[in-house]
Design an enzyme around this catalytic site. Structure first.
Site, PDB file in Angstrom:
ATOM      1  N   LYS A 195      36.615  43.024  43.482  1.00  0.00           N
ATOM      2  CA  LYS A 195      37.000  43.735  42.255  1.00  0.00           C
ATOM      3  C   LYS A 195      38.153  44.694  42.533  1.00  0.00           C
ATOM      4  O   LYS A 195      39.129  44.723  41.778  1.00  0.00           O
ATOM      5  CB  LYS A 195      35.789  44.529  41.735  1.00  0.00           C
ATOM      6  CG  LYS A 195      36.126  45.607  40.725  1.00  0.00           C
ATOM      7  CD  LYS A 195      34.908  46.358  40.265  1.00  0.00           C
ATOM      8  CE  LYS A 195      34.556  47.583  41.049  1.00  0.00           C
ATOM      9  NZ  LYS A 195      35.367  48.781  40.786  1.00  0.00           N
ATOM     10  N   ASN A 196      38.036  45.478  43.601  1.00  0.00           N
ATOM     11  CA  ASN A 196      39.035  46.524  43.841  1.00  0.00           C
ATOM     12  C   ASN A 196      40.375  45.976  44.317  1.00  0.00           C
ATOM     13  O   ASN A 196      41.351  46.717  44.375  1.00  0.00           O
ATOM     14  CB  ASN A 196      38.504  47.551  44.848  1.00  0.00           C
ATOM     15  CG  ASN A 196      37.422  48.427  44.235  1.00  0.00           C
ATOM     16  OD1 ASN A 196      37.147  48.326  43.044  1.00  0.00           O
ATOM     17  ND2 ASN A 196      36.812  49.266  45.048  1.00  0.00           N
ATOM     18  N   CYS A 233      34.230  61.473  35.840  1.00  0.00           N
ATOM     19  CA  CYS A 233      33.384  60.292  35.813  1.00  0.00           C
ATOM     20  C   CYS A 233      32.119  60.617  36.577  1.00  0.00           C
ATOM     21  O   CYS A 233      32.003  61.691  37.167  1.00  0.00           O
ATOM     22  CB  CYS A 233      34.104  59.071  36.363  1.00  0.00           C
ATOM     23  SG  CYS A 233      33.968  58.852  38.096  1.00  0.00           S
ATOM     24  N   ARG A 252      37.712  63.061  40.169  1.00  0.00           N
ATOM     25  CA  ARG A 252      38.679  61.968  40.277  1.00  0.00           C
ATOM     26  C   ARG A 252      40.006  62.299  39.621  1.00  0.00           C
ATOM     27  O   ARG A 252      40.373  61.771  38.570  1.00  0.00           O
ATOM     28  CB  ARG A 252      38.086  60.669  39.730  1.00  0.00           C
ATOM     29  CG  ARG A 252      36.805  60.300  40.436  1.00  0.00           C
ATOM     30  CD  ARG A 252      36.327  58.928  40.129  1.00  0.00           C
ATOM     31  NE  ARG A 252      36.958  57.906  40.950  1.00  0.00           N
ATOM     32  CZ  ARG A 252      36.548  56.654  41.004  1.00  0.00           C
ATOM     33  NH1 ARG A 252      35.516  56.277  40.289  1.00  0.00           N
ATOM     34  NH2 ARG A 252      37.143  55.774  41.763  1.00  0.00           N
ATOM     35  N   ILE A 265      44.237  62.682  39.167  1.00  0.00           N
ATOM     36  CA  ILE A 265      45.323  61.703  39.297  1.00  0.00           C
ATOM     37  C   ILE A 265      46.643  62.384  39.675  1.00  0.00           C
ATOM     38  O   ILE A 265      47.714  61.809  39.515  1.00  0.00           O
ATOM     39  CB  ILE A 265      45.507  60.849  38.022  1.00  0.00           C
ATOM     40  CG1 ILE A 265      45.786  61.726  36.797  1.00  0.00           C
ATOM     41  CG2 ILE A 265      44.325  59.944  37.782  1.00  0.00           C
ATOM     42  CD1 ILE A 265      46.348  60.935  35.627  1.00  0.00           C
ATOM     43  N   ASP A 266      46.548  63.625  40.175  1.00  0.00           N
ATOM     44  CA  ASP A 266      47.774  64.367  40.510  1.00  0.00           C
ATOM     45  C   ASP A 266      48.655  63.622  41.522  1.00  0.00           C
ATOM     46  O   ASP A 266      49.885  63.630  41.424  1.00  0.00           O
ATOM     47  CB  ASP A 266      47.413  65.771  41.038  1.00  0.00           C
ATOM     48  CG  ASP A 266      46.422  65.723  42.190  1.00  0.00           C
ATOM     49  OD1 ASP A 266      45.483  64.912  42.129  1.00  0.00           O
ATOM     50  OD2 ASP A 266      46.585  66.481  43.155  1.00  0.00           O
ATOM     51  N   LEU A 267      48.042  62.933  42.479  1.00  0.00           N
ATOM     52  CA  LEU A 267      48.840  62.241  43.498  1.00  0.00           C
ATOM     53  C   LEU A 267      49.575  61.036  42.907  1.00  0.00           C
ATOM     54  O   LEU A 267      50.684  60.700  43.329  1.00  0.00           O
ATOM     55  CB  LEU A 267      47.950  61.803  44.665  1.00  0.00           C
ATOM     56  CG  LEU A 267      47.210  62.940  45.379  1.00  0.00           C
ATOM     57  CD1 LEU A 267      46.234  62.403  46.415  1.00  0.00           C
ATOM     58  CD2 LEU A 267      48.220  63.872  46.048  1.00  0.00           C
ATOM     59  N   ASP A 284      31.713  53.851  49.149  1.00  0.00           N
ATOM     60  CA  ASP A 284      31.074  52.870  48.256  1.00  0.00           C
ATOM     61  C   ASP A 284      29.808  52.263  48.862  1.00  0.00           C
ATOM     62  O   ASP A 284      29.040  51.601  48.145  1.00  0.00           O
ATOM     63  CB  ASP A 284      32.060  51.754  47.889  1.00  0.00           C
ATOM     64  CG  ASP A 284      33.090  52.213  46.867  1.00  0.00           C
ATOM     65  OD1 ASP A 284      32.932  53.309  46.299  1.00  0.00           O
ATOM     66  OD2 ASP A 284      34.059  51.464  46.622  1.00  0.00           O
ATOM     67  N   ILE A 316      34.110  62.064  50.224  1.00  0.00           N
ATOM     68  CA  ILE A 316      35.150  61.548  49.311  1.00  0.00           C
ATOM     69  C   ILE A 316      34.914  61.983  47.867  1.00  0.00           C
ATOM     70  O   ILE A 316      35.825  62.468  47.193  1.00  0.00           O
ATOM     71  CB  ILE A 316      35.235  59.998  49.393  1.00  0.00           C
ATOM     72  CG1 ILE A 316      35.396  59.538  50.838  1.00  0.00           C
ATOM     73  CG2 ILE A 316      36.373  59.476  48.507  1.00  0.00           C
ATOM     74  CD1 ILE A 316      36.708  59.890  51.501  1.00  0.00           C
ATOM     75  N   ARG A 331      29.609  46.289  36.226  1.00  0.00           N
ATOM     76  CA  ARG A 331      31.028  46.595  36.453  1.00  0.00           C
ATOM     77  C   ARG A 331      31.521  46.000  37.770  1.00  0.00           C
ATOM     78  O   ARG A 331      32.714  45.757  37.923  1.00  0.00           O
ATOM     79  CB  ARG A 331      31.252  48.113  36.486  1.00  0.00           C
ATOM     80  CG  ARG A 331      31.139  48.797  35.139  1.00  0.00           C
ATOM     81  CD  ARG A 331      31.557  50.254  35.250  1.00  0.00           C
ATOM     82  NE  ARG A 331      32.675  50.354  36.167  1.00  0.00           N
ATOM     83  CZ  ARG A 331      32.774  51.231  37.161  1.00  0.00           C
ATOM     84  NH1 ARG A 331      31.849  52.132  37.348  1.00  0.00           N
ATOM     85  NH2 ARG A 331      33.818  51.230  37.961  1.00  0.00           N
TER      86      ARG A 331
END
Ligand code: UD1
Length: 428
Positions: A22-23, A116, A121, A123-125, A305, A327, A397
């Site tokens: 998936k990833n 989430c 999580r 998203i600045d990077l 994960d 993480i 998912r």
């Protein structure tokens, strides 16, 4: 909402081939927006997240068919850089479209994916990486508009090796003018897969899999056919399930190198593992041994994960184990549910102290996110009695019909879908 009902206590046994990752498939589908024409992607699993990505691509004007595990995607008529908010909210990975849409249309409109279940999580990077390539970013409420008349190669040094940010910057840089270097890049196998896909279409990227990735911009890409790598987290899930049920399974279509940290951990727990080319054999006959300390970290170290899954095995180990999560801050939601099944776990900040018990007992538990849900299924397989796992949509998912996969390995597991008058019917 669907439920899974598991009659536990039966060792898993048999042979099964692992689904595509998936990833890896999600960024590969997003990266397809960089090319004009029809691409064919093989080994794409049938999952909710993939469905959402394909629906977004259709909204943007693409034609997409998912037949068996092959996606045929025609991007020729893509006309919109606006990712709809409703679809964006369904899947955080829609953020992967930022780089490709910016490169294709010179602008992209997305929405903050927001918090989430497993943590903040940010998203600045992603944003600072795109800015370094020449994009201007405007934020209004939770809307983000990113524009660039022209993208130009740059040196991007990530303060943390974020998987998604590395992928987004790579995708934006493919059609930029000049050379981009990403240092402190994430090294996950899915990033190598993205590099291989883009290079198969004519991109010039080297270094994925190391912490420095160099992208020489090219004028355009040419459509290709590509096969996604096997899913290392599904591989790991079945390895742990075999170990926790004291079973014997053979996994085909795997890449043992991608799960080497897990193989190391399971061997320390006393599980017998042999790996050869694309096959992994797992054999477990004795009670697992406790493991003094496992710390989740970016690849190639132990993956976040698989944290919840290995924790299930450790709940049954002989002794006390410690699991440290570095993480995501919200990734211990399965602990409360495992405790309802008889596990003895104490959480202090980002560390879980797991005192092994001789058995788990079936209970009704709730999946709070994808991997927490998978861990509860594995706990149910190992437990004595009946376990009901609720909120199965989280598990869907990332696992292609998890109940079918496990039934093929001898598990007693069925899915129940509620009908409008509240009677539940089994459907497999
Ligand atoms: C990807 C995987 C997910 C996995 C995770 C870590 C996909 C679709 N998902 O998620 O399954 O659990 O890698 O291996 O590939 N961060 C920031 N700023 C950013 C981006 C990230 O601070 O701009 C932080 C996050 O909050 C988190 C950490 O970095 O604490 C790791 O995130 P990242 O590597 O980006 O994970 P994802 O790409 O979201």
């Amino acid at each position: 909402m669907d439920k899974l009902v598991i009659e536990g206590g039966k060792p898993l046994s048999g042979t099964i081939a692992i689904q595509g990752a998936k990833n890896a498939a999600l960024p590969i589908l997003a990266a397809s927006m960089l090319v004009c024409g029809t691409v064919t992607i093989d080994s794409v699993p049938k999952l909710l997240d993939i469905e959402v990505m394909l629906n977004i691509l259709r909204e943007l004007g693409c034609k997409a068919d998912h037949i068996g595990d092959t996606v045929v995607l025609d991007t020729t008529l893509a006309h919109s850089p606006h990712v709809p908010e409703t679809l964006m909210r369904q899947m955080r990975s829609s953020i992967f479209l930022m780089g490709p849409l910016l490169a294709r249309f010179g602008e992209v409109h997305v929405y903050q994916p927001g918090g989430c279940a497993i943590g903040e999580r940010k998203i600045d990077l992603h944003l600072t990486g795109l800015q370094a390539l020449g994009a201007t970013i405007m934020e209004s409420g939770n809307r983000i508009i990113c524009k660039a008349d022209k993208l130009t190669g740059a040196e991007v040094n990530l303060s943390f090796p974020s998987v998604g940010a590395t992928e987004n910057i790579m995708m934006a840089a493919v059609l930029a003018e000049g050379r981009t270097t990403i240092s402190n890049a994430a090294r996950e196998p899915e990033i190598q897969d993205l590099q291989n896909y883009l290079n198969a279409m004519g991109a010039r990227i080297i270094g994925a899999g190391t912490d420095t990735i160099t992208i020489e911009g090219v004028e355009s890409l040419t459509p290709c056919r590509y096969k996604v790598i096997p899913d290392r987290i599904v591989t790991g899930t079945l390895m742990v399930a075999a170990a926790a049920t004291r079973g014997h399974v053979v996994l085909q279509n795997t890449n043992p190198a991608h799960v080497s940290s897990l193989i190391h951990v399971l061997r320390r727990a006393g599980v017998q593992i042999t790996a050869d080319d694309d096959i992994i054999k797992v054999n477990s006959i004795a009670r697992p041994k406790a493991i003094e300390r496992i710390v989740t970290s970016p690849y190639p170290a132990f993956p976040t994960d698989l944290q919840s899954l290995v924790m299930v095995l450790l709940t049954l180990a002989d002794g006390v184990s410690i699991m440290k999560e570095t993480i995501f801050e919200g990734r211990f939601k399965h602990v409360g549910e495992l405790s309802r099944m008889g596990a003895d776990i104490r959480v202090d900040m980002n560390a879980a102290f797991i005192r092994g018990v001789s058995r788990l007992y079936g209970a009704t538990v709730e999946a709070t996110d994808l991997r927490a849900g998978a861990a509860l299924v594995v706990a149910g397989l190992a437990a004595q009695g009946r376990t009901v796992v609720e909120q199965v949509h989280h598990i869907d998912r990332g696992y292609d019909q998890i109940e079918h996969m496990l039934t093929r390995l001898g598990a007693r597991i069925s899915r129940y879908t509620p009908v409008p008058d509240d009677r539940a019917v089994p459907n497999g």
